[in-house]
Design a protein around this motif. Structure first.
Motif, PDB file in Angstrom:
ATOM      1  N   THR A  22       0.847  -1.189   0.000  1.00 26.81           N
ATOM      2  CA  THR A  22       0.000   0.000   0.000  1.00 26.81           C
ATOM      3  C   THR A  22       0.889   1.249   0.000  1.00 26.81           C
ATOM      4  O   THR A  22       2.029   1.195   0.478  1.00 26.81           O
ATOM      5  N   ARG A  24      -0.593   3.921   1.353  1.00 24.81           N
ATOM      6  CA  ARG A  24      -1.271   4.673   2.416  1.00 24.81           C
ATOM      7  C   ARG A  24      -0.637   4.408   3.771  1.00 24.81           C
ATOM      8  O   ARG A  24       0.042   3.400   3.966  1.00 24.81           O
ATOM      9  N   GLU A  38      -1.231  13.052  -1.436  1.00 23.20           N
ATOM     10  CA  GLU A  38      -2.287  12.483  -2.267  1.00 23.20           C
ATOM     11  C   GLU A  38      -1.938  11.036  -2.507  1.00 23.20           C
ATOM     12  O   GLU A  38      -0.818  10.719  -2.913  1.00 23.20           O
ATOM     13  N   LEU A  40      -2.760   7.087  -4.183  1.00 20.00           N
ATOM     14  CA  LEU A  40      -3.140   6.588  -5.503  1.00 20.00           C
ATOM     15  C   LEU A  40      -4.602   6.163  -5.538  1.00 20.00           C
ATOM     16  O   LEU A  40      -5.113   5.620  -4.548  1.00 20.00           O
ATOM     17  N   PRO A  41      -5.281   6.359  -6.657  1.00 18.19           N
ATOM     18  CA  PRO A  41      -6.642   5.831  -6.775  1.00 18.19           C
ATOM     19  C   PRO A  41      -6.599   4.301  -6.810  1.00 18.19           C
ATOM     20  O   PRO A  41      -5.623   3.700  -7.276  1.00 18.19           O
ATOM     21  N   ARG A  42      -7.674   3.691  -6.275  1.00 15.52           N
ATOM     22  CA  ARG A  42      -7.725   2.221  -6.117  1.00 15.52           C
ATOM     23  C   ARG A  42      -7.321   1.436  -7.359  1.00 15.52           C
ATOM     24  O   ARG A  42      -6.611   0.440  -7.277  1.00 15.52           O
ATOM     25  N   GLN A  43      -7.838   1.891  -8.538  1.00 16.74           N
ATOM     26  CA  GLN A  43      -7.613   1.057  -9.731  1.00 16.74           C
ATOM     27  C   GLN A  43      -6.137   1.004 -10.141  1.00 16.74           C
ATOM     28  O   GLN A  43      -5.725   0.127 -10.885  1.00 16.74           O
ATOM     29  N   ARG A  44      -5.346   1.967  -9.609  1.00 16.49           N
ATOM     30  CA  ARG A  44      -3.921   1.941  -9.985  1.00 16.49           C
ATOM     31  C   ARG A  44      -3.097   1.037  -9.088  1.00 16.49           C
ATOM     32  O   ARG A  44      -1.940   0.742  -9.390  1.00 16.49           O
ATOM     33  N   GLU A 269       2.091   0.053  -7.247  1.00 19.00           N
ATOM     34  CA  GLU A 269       1.575   0.206  -8.615  1.00 19.00           C
ATOM     35  C   GLU A 269       2.158  -0.859  -9.541  1.00 19.00           C
ATOM     36  O   GLU A 269       1.947  -0.810 -10.754  1.00 19.00           O
TER      37      GLU A 269
END
Ligand code: SAM
Ligand code: SF4
Length: 332
Positions: A22, A24, A38, A40-44, A269
């Motif tokens: 993660t 986060r 910021e 990463l968005p979930r899909q990435r 990622e």
């Protein structure tokens, strides 16, 4: 067990992989993140299944040791089950994790049962206010309870990681060593690395070298240089007063450890990073998602990427940002 090995173009065997699960984190350590990050968005980000497939391919290619990291690995839902699956891969000798310890109170025992072998826990201060200042959100009592839960669960030689910063926590070095001795923990002091742009402090001004740390330790303990090594960046010493614990130093500025580097990292990622201090990388997520269920494609991409591994990092002590990635993106 696989008899394949990964080799880079300098004949270094690569058998250690750090997988970030993660980006986060529940903390915002001042040397690691900006205050308003910021994420990463979930899909990435890779799914747990994709992370497991990566682990499978690396182990098939001779990886002996995997470390899960982040961000904070223990805030990723499903982490215990992922540990159980990876720990069971035939041929893997050691599954370890680097954590800030905040969730260990409840997760140490399930992680141990799942087959996780060793823990590194970050701890930069034993003073609750200073701990809060350095982590911006952290609760020291919770982390100490987490370390105690890890000891009680059966983890041995848990290692504390301490990033030393001049004027912030350098005067706590010997207290941290006392804490490590009392709980039978190893401890490693780390020089701050220039990963990501931060404005909270000047990295040049807060720089505190491992030589300076050793000088301070020598005021209270007798340090004995030890030849032990993990092929990694740490150099280990023992204390005559407590020979059972190891005191390590990671000194990217004052000690170049690249010649024996045996490791690579994969970001959450799915980017394979060949060197902590350089941007050379390969996009494994594109292979995972472009060729699902074809592990040979993934393995070929990993083998081919070894050619990109540079010989050395080039960290310098100044405030220029040399690597734009933050450590939470890199997988520390
Ligand atoms: N959240 C977990 C933790 O803190 O242990 C795992 C990830 S963290 C990025 C891994 C390690 O990197 C921690 O020990 C942390 O202290 C260290 N770290 C983060 N940023 C750093 C920097 N700029 N220089 C040196 N060490 C850093
Ligand atoms: Fe989070 Fe670890 Fe970075 Fe601290 S060092 S902000 S705990 S990822």
């Amino acid at each position: 067990m696989s008899d394949r090995i990964l080799m880079d173009s300098f004949s270094r065997k690569v058998d250690y992989v750090r997988l970030s699960v993660t980006d986060r984190c529940d903390f915002r350590c001042v040397y690691c993140m900006a205050e308003d990050m910021e994420f990463l968005p979930r899909q990435r980000i890779l799914t747990l299944e994709e992370i497991y497939q990566l682990a499978q391919s690396f182990v098939a290619l001779g990886t002996r040791k995997i470390r899960l990291t982040g961000g904070e690995p223990l805030i990723r839902p499903g982490i215990v089950e992922l540990c159980r699956q990876i720990a069971a891969l035939p041929g893997l000798r050691e599954l370890c994790m680097t954590t800030n310890g905040s969730q260990l109170g409840k997760l140490a025992a399930p992680l141990f049962d799942a087959g996780l072998k060793r823990l590194n826990v970050s701890l930069d201060s034993l003073n609750p206010e200073r701990f809060r200042e350095l982590t911006r959100t952290g609760d020291l009592a919770k982390v100490i309870a987490g370390i105690d839960a890890a000891n009680a669960a059966g983890f041995h030689h848990t290692k504390l990681n301490c990033v030393v910063m001049k004027g912030r926590n350098d005067h706590e070095i010997n207290d941290l060593i006392r804490f490590a001795i009392d709980r039978q923990l190893d401890i490693t002091f780390i020089e701050e690395m220039p990963l990501g742009a931060i404005s909270e402090h000047s990295r040049a001004e807060s720089f505190f070298s491992s030589d300076q740390v050793r000088d301070l330790i020598a005021e209270r303990y007798t340090l004995i240089d030890s030849a032990e090594s993990t092929q990694g960046p740490s150099r280990y010493w023992r204390l005559a007063e407590a020979p059972e614990i190891r005191v390590g130093f990671i000194s990217p500025h004052s000690h170049n450890f690249c010649a024996t580097c045996n490791r690579v990292r994969v970001t959450v990622e799915g980017r394979l990073l060949l060197c902590l201090g350089n941007e050379h990388s390969a996009d494994l997520k594109a292979i995972l998602r472009g060729h699902p269920g074809q592990p040979h494609k993934l393995e070929k991409a990993i083998i081919d990427a070894m050619r990109l591994k540079p010989y050395r990092h080039n960290f310098e002590i100044n405030d220029d940002v040399q690597v734009v990635r933050f450590m939470n993106m890199t997988g520390g």
